[in-house]
Design an enzyme around this catalytic site. Structure first.
Site, PDB file in Angstrom:
ATOM      1  N   HIS A  62       7.110  25.592  58.826  1.00 32.36           N
ATOM      2  CA  HIS A  62       5.792  26.086  58.454  1.00 32.36           C
ATOM      3  C   HIS A  62       5.286  25.277  57.268  1.00 32.36           C
ATOM      4  O   HIS A  62       6.018  25.028  56.308  1.00 32.36           O
ATOM      5  CB  HIS A  62       5.882  27.571  58.099  1.00 32.36           C
ATOM      6  N   CYS A  82       2.704  33.811  58.982  1.00 36.26           N
ATOM      7  CA  CYS A  82       3.081  32.415  59.154  1.00 36.26           C
ATOM      8  C   CYS A  82       4.233  32.214  60.141  1.00 36.26           C
ATOM      9  O   CYS A  82       4.542  31.084  60.518  1.00 36.26           O
ATOM     10  CB  CYS A  82       3.443  31.813  57.799  1.00 36.26           C
ATOM     11  N   ASN A 125      -2.236  25.057  54.057  1.00 35.67           N
ATOM     12  CA  ASN A 125      -1.454  26.112  54.709  1.00 35.67           C
ATOM     13  C   ASN A 125      -2.357  26.839  55.703  1.00 35.67           C
ATOM     14  O   ASN A 125      -3.272  27.559  55.302  1.00 35.67           O
ATOM     15  CB  ASN A 125      -0.920  27.069  53.643  1.00 35.67           C
TER      16      ASN A 125
END
Length: 343
Positions: free
Chosen positions: A268, A122, A299
């Site tokens: 993020h 990420c 996500n």
């Protein structure tokens, strides 16, 4: 004394254009609830996620990247042939070699640029952005295409109550090029390998290929599960909220930016609770626009920051020239934060 000539790069680098691609299929929480014992209310309260996008068979890592890249290149106002390097961050391109970056570079018509993949979970977009900045300033490429792309639906265990609702698919891309003024600040990045078990793939590819079935995880039908991403939710939450807020502050300090001078915060898109907690810990003023794309996109790991950036600009919530703090963090554990001027 060295005989090597000094490089002739740009004084500084900046993001010149951004583009995104979200798969056509929108998946609401109700679909996730078909395979886990939970509720829409619980998923929303724990993650803030209402829907996510899942890719079709045709929406490959390469295809989504090419779509996002075309938009970013057009937004930057350059020709594909001017791209000198292509950097792709992904953990869901299942061919060990060649790098998917080479296929993307060819299909967007960029000639023969440097092209390679990186794996930083990420935080991958931040890592790629830092590499691109270095190439532009060093002079090895005038324009660099940075892509974050994932098909995390391929690595989701739909029977895992802790993660089944989290992940989505998509691609985000930016073009980094020369600037006459600072527009990408110093990167604060690092890793904490002692926490590598907190976010991981359940089974390695070699274990999956050669492993004893009795030692591999099975699904509700008694069949061997495909490798998936798993995590220790509470440990990750605490780390993200407390430690990553410190990293974000360090990035602000390194860029010489006070919280009140910030226009946009693009973390993020891991979890709405993490985002809201970081905003509180950083004591960001109310005027700062905060990306909350996770609500409708889920996500998407390396793709989440450029996708969120693209949406903020497209909807007018942020504008060209705004000062934005971006931070990515995830499996490794790894992280990268910097301050940028939006394209």
């Amino acid at each position: 004394m060295s005989k090597i000539k000094p490089s002739k790069g740009a004084p500084y680098a900046r993001i010149l254009g951004v583009g995104g691609y979200r798969p056509t299929r929108v998946v609401p929480n109700e679909v996730i609830l078909e395979t886990i014992d939970s509720s829409d209310e619980w998923i929303r309260s724990r993650s803030g996620i209402v829907t996510r996008h899942w890719a079709s068979e045709e929406e490959t890592v390469a295809m989504m990247s090419i779509e996002a890249s075309g938009k970013a290149i057009a937004d930057a106002g350059i020709d594909p042939e001017q791209i000198g390097a292509v950097v792709v961050s992904t953990v869901s391109h299942f061919k060990q070699t060649p790098a998917v970056a080479t296929e993307i570079a060819h299909k967007i018509g960029s000639g023969k640029p440097a092209a390679f993949d990186i794996s930083a979970g990420c935080a991958g977009f931040g890592y790629g952005l830092t590499l691109a900045k270095g190439m532009v300033v060093e002079g090895s490429a005038e324009y660099v295409l940075v892509i974050g792309v994932e098909r995390l639906s391929d690595l989701t265990d739909l029977e895992d109550r802790a993660t089944a609702f989290l992940f989505g698919d998509g691609a985000g891309a930016v073009v980094v090029g020369p600037s006459q003024e600072p527009a990408i600040g110093p990167t604060v990045w690092g890793s904490e390998g002692d926490k590598s078990e907190t976010i991981k793939q359940t089974v390695g590819w070699n274990e999956f290929r050669l492993g004893d079935v009795s030692q591999l995880p099975l699904d509700s039908k008694g069949e061997v599960k495909f490798p998936a991403i798993t995590q220790e939710g509470q440990a990750v939450f605490r780390w993200a909220v407390f430690e990553m807020a410190k990293v974000a502050q360090q990035a602000l300090d390194a860029a010489g930016i006070a919280p009140e001078d910030l226009d946009v915060f693009i973390p993020h898109q891991a979890n709405m609770r993490i985002i809201d907690s970081m905003v509180k810990t950083l004591k960001l003023p109310e005027h700062v626009t905060v990306a909350r794309d996770v609500e409708s996109t889920g996500n998407t790991s390396a793709a989440s920051i450029p996708l969120a950036m693209e949406r903020l600009l497209a909807t007018g919530q942020a504008k060209s020239g705004d000062t934005a703090l971006v931070i990515g963090f995830g499996a490794g554990l790894v992280y990268a934060a910097t301050v940028v001027t939006l394209p």
